[in-house]
Scaffold this motif. Sequence first.
Motif, mmCIF file in Angstrom:
data_model
loop_
_atom_site.group_PDB
_atom_site.id
_atom_site.type_symbol
_atom_site.label_atom_id
_atom_site.label_comp_id
_atom_site.label_asym_id
_atom_site.label_seq_id
_atom_site.Cartn_x
_atom_site.Cartn_y
_atom_site.Cartn_z
ATOM 1 N N HIS A 1 0.826 -1.216 0.090
ATOM 2 C CA HIS A 1 0.195 -0.128 -0.109
ATOM 3 C C HIS A 1 0.768 1.277 -0.052
ATOM 4 O O HIS A 1 0.591 2.328 -0.696
ATOM 5 N N LEU A 2 1.915 1.272 0.720
ATOM 6 C CA LEU A 2 3.146 2.438 0.749
ATOM 7 C C LEU A 2 3.748 2.650 -0.775
ATOM 8 O O LEU A 2 3.666 3.789 -1.041
ATOM 9 N N LEU A 3 3.914 1.550 -1.199
ATOM 10 C CA LEU A 3 4.646 1.635 -2.528
ATOM 11 C C LEU A 3 3.401 2.246 -3.560
ATOM 12 O O LEU A 3 3.663 3.206 -4.398
ATOM 13 N N ALA A 4 2.315 1.772 -3.594
ATOM 14 C CA ALA A 4 1.114 2.226 -4.336
ATOM 15 C C ALA A 4 0.928 3.553 -4.215
ATOM 16 O O ALA A 4 0.599 4.588 -5.305
ATOM 17 N N THR A 5 0.954 4.170 -2.783
ATOM 18 C CA THR A 5 0.563 5.423 -2.355
ATOM 19 C C THR A 5 1.355 6.364 -2.975
ATOM 20 O O THR A 5 1.292 7.332 -3.359
ATOM 21 N N SER A 6 2.853 5.911 -2.732
ATOM 22 C CA SER A 6 3.775 6.767 -3.358
ATOM 23 C C SER A 6 3.661 6.958 -4.799
ATOM 24 O O SER A 6 4.617 8.313 -5.157
ATOM 25 N N ARG A 7 3.399 5.944 -5.413
ATOM 26 C CA ARG A 7 3.408 6.120 -7.002
ATOM 27 C C ARG A 7 2.070 6.829 -7.541
ATOM 28 O O ARG A 7 1.918 6.691 -8.733
ATOM 29 N N GLN B 1 15.495 2.036 2.041
ATOM 30 C CA GLN B 1 15.778 0.589 1.144
ATOM 31 C C GLN B 1 15.325 0.816 -0.340
ATOM 32 O O GLN B 1 15.349 -0.110 -1.096
ATOM 33 N N GLY B 2 15.208 2.095 -1.022
ATOM 34 C CA GLY B 2 14.922 2.440 -2.139
ATOM 35 C C GLY B 2 13.678 2.220 -2.519
ATOM 36 O O GLY B 2 13.386 2.155 -3.930
ATOM 37 N N LEU B 3 12.671 1.817 -1.929
ATOM 38 C CA LEU B 3 11.430 1.235 -2.437
ATOM 39 C C LEU B 3 10.564 2.488 -2.749
ATOM 40 O O LEU B 3 9.582 2.377 -3.446
ATOM 41 N N ILE B 4 10.642 3.683 -1.911
ATOM 42 C CA ILE B 4 9.781 4.877 -2.284
ATOM 43 C C ILE B 4 10.954 5.944 -2.635
ATOM 44 O O ILE B 4 11.999 6.007 -2.057
ATOM 45 N N HIS B 5 10.398 7.027 -3.342
ATOM 46 C CA HIS B 5 11.404 7.916 -3.918
ATOM 47 C C HIS B 5 10.895 9.551 -3.550
ATOM 48 O O HIS B 5 11.172 10.408 -4.103
ATOM 49 N N ARG B 6 9.800 9.551 -2.670
ATOM 50 C CA ARG B 6 9.501 10.910 -2.180
ATOM 51 C C ARG B 6 8.742 10.698 -0.852
ATOM 52 O O ARG B 6 8.659 9.539 -0.371
ATOM 53 N N ALA B 7 8.668 11.583 -0.109
ATOM 54 C CA ALA B 7 8.207 11.747 1.061
ATOM 55 C C ALA B 7 6.683 11.458 1.177
ATOM 56 O O ALA B 7 5.934 11.737 0.524
ATOM 57 N N VAL B 8 6.324 10.341 1.992
ATOM 58 C CA VAL B 8 4.821 10.013 2.343
ATOM 59 C C VAL B 8 4.545 10.406 3.715
ATOM 60 O O VAL B 8 5.377 9.879 4.564
ATOM 61 N N THR B 9 3.605 11.003 4.081
ATOM 62 C CA THR B 9 3.275 11.231 5.444
ATOM 63 C C THR B 9 2.300 10.131 5.793
ATOM 64 O O THR B 9 1.684 9.372 5.315
ATOM 65 N N ALA B 10 2.445 10.163 7.239
ATOM 66 C CA ALA B 10 1.574 8.971 8.108
ATOM 67 C C ALA B 10 -0.016 9.284 7.678
ATOM 68 O O ALA B 10 -0.517 8.174 7.349
ATOM 69 N N GLU B 11 -0.402 10.340 7.710
ATOM 70 C CA GLU B 11 -1.706 10.509 7.311
ATOM 71 C C GLU B 11 -2.047 10.373 5.882
ATOM 72 O O GLU B 11 -3.257 10.092 5.436
ATOM 73 N N GLU B 12 -1.092 10.305 4.848
ATOM 74 C CA GLU B 12 -1.514 10.056 3.628
ATOM 75 C C GLU B 12 -1.349 8.479 3.361
ATOM 76 O O GLU B 12 -2.161 8.052 2.697
ATOM 77 N N LEU B 13 -0.548 7.845 4.348
ATOM 78 C CA LEU B 13 -0.628 6.401 4.026
ATOM 79 C C LEU B 13 -1.903 5.827 4.794
ATOM 80 O O LEU B 13 -2.537 4.843 4.487
ATOM 81 N N VAL B 14 -2.127 6.286 5.847
ATOM 82 C CA VAL B 14 -3.302 5.704 6.669
ATOM 83 C C VAL B 14 -4.301 6.786 7.087
ATOM 84 O O VAL B 14 -4.118 7.864 7.453
ATOM 85 N N THR C 1 8.288 5.192 11.126
ATOM 86 C CA THR C 1 9.171 4.310 10.929
ATOM 87 C C THR C 1 9.509 3.358 9.802
ATOM 88 O O THR C 1 10.294 3.189 9.030
ATOM 89 N N LEU C 2 8.352 2.757 9.380
ATOM 90 C CA LEU C 2 8.109 1.845 8.115
ATOM 91 C C LEU C 2 8.318 2.863 7.051
ATOM 92 O O LEU C 2 9.100 2.463 6.041
ATOM 93 N N ILE C 3 7.859 4.199 7.105
ATOM 94 C CA ILE C 3 8.242 5.050 5.842
ATOM 95 C C ILE C 3 9.487 5.141 5.814
ATOM 96 O O ILE C 3 9.923 5.195 4.437
ATOM 97 N N ARG C 4 10.221 5.639 6.765
ATOM 98 C CA ARG C 4 11.620 5.737 6.599
ATOM 99 C C ARG C 4 12.411 4.569 6.096
ATOM 100 O O ARG C 4 13.293 4.784 5.130
ATOM 101 N N TYR C 5 11.957 3.440 6.662
ATOM 102 C CA TYR C 5 12.784 2.227 6.150
ATOM 103 C C TYR C 5 12.372 1.927 4.649
ATOM 104 O O TYR C 5 13.538 1.785 4.029
ATOM 105 N N ALA C 6 11.209 2.097 4.169
ATOM 106 C CA ALA C 6 10.859 1.852 2.756
ATOM 107 C C ALA C 6 11.859 2.728 2.193
ATOM 108 O O ALA C 6 12.327 2.479 0.917
ATOM 109 N N ARG C 7 11.956 4.190 2.430
ATOM 110 C CA ARG C 7 12.690 5.064 1.456
ATOM 111 C C ARG C 7 14.236 4.761 1.592
ATOM 112 O O ARG C 7 14.799 4.816 0.675
#
Length: 332
Positions: free
Chosen positions: A62-68, A308-321, A300-306
């Motif tokens: 869901h985080l990857l899809a949201t970031s894209r 680890q190269g999985l997302i390329h822009r900042a995603v907020t907690a409110e945007e994700l959940v 923390t999950l968002i930070r880890y994904a960034r």
Amino acid sequence: MTAKLPLTLACNLYDRSLPLLTGQVEIEGCAVNFVPIAPEEAHARAFNGADFDVTEMSLSSHLLATSRGGSPYLALPAFISRAFRHSCIYIRKDSGLRTPADLRGKVMGVPEYQMTAAVWTRGIISDDYGVRSEEIAWRTGGLNMGGRKERMALDLPAGFDVRPIGDATALSDALVDGRIDALLTARAPACYDNGHPDIIRMFEDYRPLEEDWFRRTGIFPIIHAIGLRRDLAEQHRWLPRSVFKAFLQAKTLAQRNMWEMGFLTTSHPWLGDEARRLRDIMGEDPWPYGLEPNRKTVETLIRYAREQGLIHRAVTAEELVFPHVSDKAFAI
């Protein structure tokens, strides 16, 4: 009489979801068709067709899809699956690997690079042992049978070595014969389950490490959330709160059963001792729902994904959940 809104709901059978299947908890205003389903199938069907109105879904996918640019689902902060992950690293006895710090420069298998369990484990390896994800070569594929593919297409920066191991190869076999040095997996590989004498967990006594990590960080890793199709949420503005309320009530009932010592609802003769130990470490609500009690974990999950190269822009907690529901408003 107003007709109830028909909803399909796909979820694994957990103690915290079972009351929705039995009818002990209802989603207000809805006629629910509960589809018991394994998490891997639920995730695939969520992101390859949005097959169900309400679904258990991978938070990292869901985080990857949201970031894209958008996920087909709204993630409600009913975090149906959580797990600590120090138990997820498997090695050969003769590998010379003793701690995750030894993984630098090694080849490590993982069923999917983007899977949430892997994101958390790599984050722990980085934060606590100083080994960044790009310092390990990753080989993806089926755990016990070849052919598994990434659910979400990867778009990794230069410097990350992530490749399929090949359709004809199972990661469990590759660990045994030395084609990979270690294996990161939420489910134990067949070689370990079958008692192969040369295969061990890196941390066989993982519980003290996981308890220590929780005490230091306050994080109980979130793996899956409950997704509600965005088009339904936009059409029925009351629906996100009703779905969240039902999952919160189901979780509350499950926890009450766990604390009940007059009669054991779980097949564990020392459940009372386990419950006291759990309370001492994690408090009265070890499995919190709602965004605010989980903000640090989500961020923390968002930070880890960034990292680890999985997302390329900042995603907020409110945007994700979805933030507009509260674990306090609907308590029972």
